[in-house]
Structures are given as C-alpha cells and as structure tokens.
Motif scaffolding. Structure first.
Motif: not given
Length: 355
Positions: A190, A223-224, A230, A232, A250, A253, A279-280, A282
């Motif tokens: 992020n 993954t995040d 999550k 990705e 995913a 973003s 959507r996310s 998992y």
C-alpha cells in the motif's frame, strides 16, 4: 477505432533488413527484434520530434538517472495478423492510459497521445512483414521510457527518452505451471508503485521466483504485504480463481496492476453469462475450496501469455492438485479473446485497431 495521422514523424529506413535470417519457428520470447524502433526525447519541458530509425544501441552518460534512481516504466502489447494479411492492434488506448498513469506515479512526463498511438501505428506498419499469420504468432511490442538526464543527486530527471521496440513472438509459456502461494515475500505494498508498470516492480520478483523455481515451481501467487492472507497476482500476471462456476479476481488497487487482458476477460465472461466477482480472495478460502472440490481452476492473465492455466499450488509445504476439466472456463475465454485479436470473430466491443 481509428488512429488519425495528424502529426509528422521522421522515418529513416534501414538499408538492409535482417528478417530473412530469423527462424520464426524457434523464437525465444523477447530475444529477437525487428529492424526499426521509435525514439522520442523529452528535454526543456517538452517532447521533441519522434523518429523511427534502424534498431541499434545508444549511448548514455554513466550518471543517467535511470541507472541510479530507477525511473523506468514500460508497457506490453501485441500486433496480430489475420488470414487476409491485415494487421491489428488490441486496445492500444488502454496501454497509453496505463503508461501515462505509471509516468505520473514515477514523476515522469506523460507521453503525448499522438506520439504513442501514431508512432506505434507507423512503426507496426513499417514492420508488418514481421507479424506472421497463425494463432500464437504475434509481434510483441514494448513501449518504454527511461530517465536520461545526468547527475547523481536524488531528484527526478529533467530529460527522458520514450522508445518503442518490437519482437516477433510465439507462445510465452509452455508446459504445466505449478505455483507457490507467498507466505513472506510481497509484490507490492500500500502506498507503493505496484499499480505502475515500473521496472523495479519486476526486478524485485526475481529472487523469490528463483527460490520457487529451485523447489520445482514456475511462479508465485503473491499475497498482500500486510497480512499475507489475500491472493493478489500470479507471477507477472493478474490471477483468476474459479470456485464452482464463478470467477473471482482481486480488485484493481494501488497494489494490483490494471491489466488490459484482465479487464477484457472480465468483459468477455460477463458477456457470456459467466459470473465474475471482483473482490479480495483469501488464502483460507482457496485452501478450503481445494479441499472440498469446489475449486475448479486457477489461471493467470496477461499480454504475453494471454491465459495461463495453473495445474496446482503449494501452501505451507502442502501441494494441492487442480482437477483436469473438459469445460475449462480459462480455455474458453482464451479462445474467444484470441479470435477477436486475430480478427477471426466479431469484435462487438470495439477493441481492435486496424493498422
């Protein structure tokens, strides 16, 4: 869609083409290049005149900022030839849009629309003999921009070079693809540059991918960065999961690339009545689906590979094999998309551009 020639581009043709020395049946992806390239420099706050010239090396000052601070972005595109020897581009406006978003994020100048689109069209037209007919045969196109201003002070460059080079290609991947779900490494964070096609995004993947290769896996599902819960992206591609008859991927973003192939597959799937949820996704969800049999497919999506089915994945040293299906949604969508790209099916979306 059409690209209008409203600006002049200088063209210097090579005196001798190397096309007859190329074996188009044994191409190694991204290692053979066409006769010409496009070059356009940004200096004193504006873009100069683009030039199409013979493909050749060029000199840079050792202090050029691309070497020291990594100001470099790129795109990946393809040209296709149909059975009537007509050449087509696929959604080049989307690549331009993403290229300029990457430029803004990397504090680089946006490229003028006409330089990118008209330059691209004229370059492909000159090299149209390098685009071979037949499914799987393409001309891979690499627009990129680098910082060429000199000096090692940690600040954005004031001079840049935009270029387009092109490489004839066959299929990008071959054989079965097995992946590891990342538990420690991340592709992007992020607030970072994950949504930009910046060169550093890709070099950062090489080491963890090397570790995966040593274990017998071809790629990583990233993954995040915050929780590693999550799912990705897969390698250098966007990734889709099919649970029962629904596709999950995913959402775009600041960590996830807005893939042109990804958005095209979503549109095609929805057009065919296939349910898609952005959507996310998992890790636990996919593990449970693999265990109860509802996980039918995982596949990567990107320009180079188009669609790359994944046959199995590993997580925490447990390997999960995916079923072999006769009704693969991944392969159905790949077939529909490639037929549009090669002008073998109606383009009801207005995606293709004739050169």
């Amino acid at each position: 869609m059409s690209l209008n020639n409203t600006h002049e581009i200088d063209i210097v043709k090579t005196s001798s083409s190397k096309i007859n020395s190329v074996d188009f049946e044994t191409l190694s992806f991204g290692s053979t290049f066409t006769d010409h390239m496009l070059v356009c420099d940004f200096r004193e706050g504006k873009w100069g005149k683009p030039v199409i010239k013979p493909y050749e090396p060029f000199l840079l000052d050792p202090s050029a900022k691309v070497f020291h601070y990594g100001q470099a972005i790129f795109e990946g595109m393809k040209a296709y030839k149909d059975d009537n020897d007509e050449v087509w581009l696929f959604r080049p406006d989307q690549n331009l849009d993403r290229f300029n978003k990457s430029a803004v994020r990397m504090a680089m100048p946006e490229v003028d629309d006409w330089i990118f689109l008209e330059g691209l069209k004229q370059l492909v037209d000159i090299e149209r003999d390098w685009v071979k007919k037949g499914l799987g045969n393409t001309l891979y196109i690499r627009p990129f921009m680098i910082a060429i201003g000199s000096g090692v002070i940690a600040a954005p460059s004031t001079q840049y070079r935009f270029m387009i080079i092109m490489s004839p290609a066959k299929s990008y991947y071959s054989g079965e693809v097995k992946v590891i779900i990342a538990e420690h490494f991340s592709r992007a964070a992020n607030g970072g540059i994950g949504a930009a096609k910046a060169a550093g995004n890709y070099s950062a993947q090489f080491y963890p991918t090397k570790l995966a290769n040593e274990k017998g896996f071809q790629q990583i599902i990233w993954t995040d960065d915050a929780t590693h819960t999550k799912l990705e992206e897969a390698g250098t591609m966007n990734v889709f999961f099919r649970i029962n008859d629904t596709l999950f991927t995913a959402p775009v973003s600041e960590r996830i690339l807005d893939g042109v192939t990804r958005k095209s597959l979503i549109a095609l799937a929805q057009h065919e009545g296939i349910k898609v949820e952005e959507r996310s996704v998992y890790v636990d969800e996919i593990i449970n689906a693999a265990k109860d049999g509802s996980l039918k497919e995982i596949f990567g999506a990107g320009t180079a590979a188009v669609v790359n089915p994944i046959v199995g994945f590993s997580y925490q040293d447990t390997y999960y094999e995916l079923p072999k299906l006769e009704n693969s949604i991944a392969l159905q969508l790949k077939d529909k998309l490639t037929k549009v790209q090669y002008n073998m099916a109606e383009d009801s979306f207005g995606w293709t551009v004739k050169v």
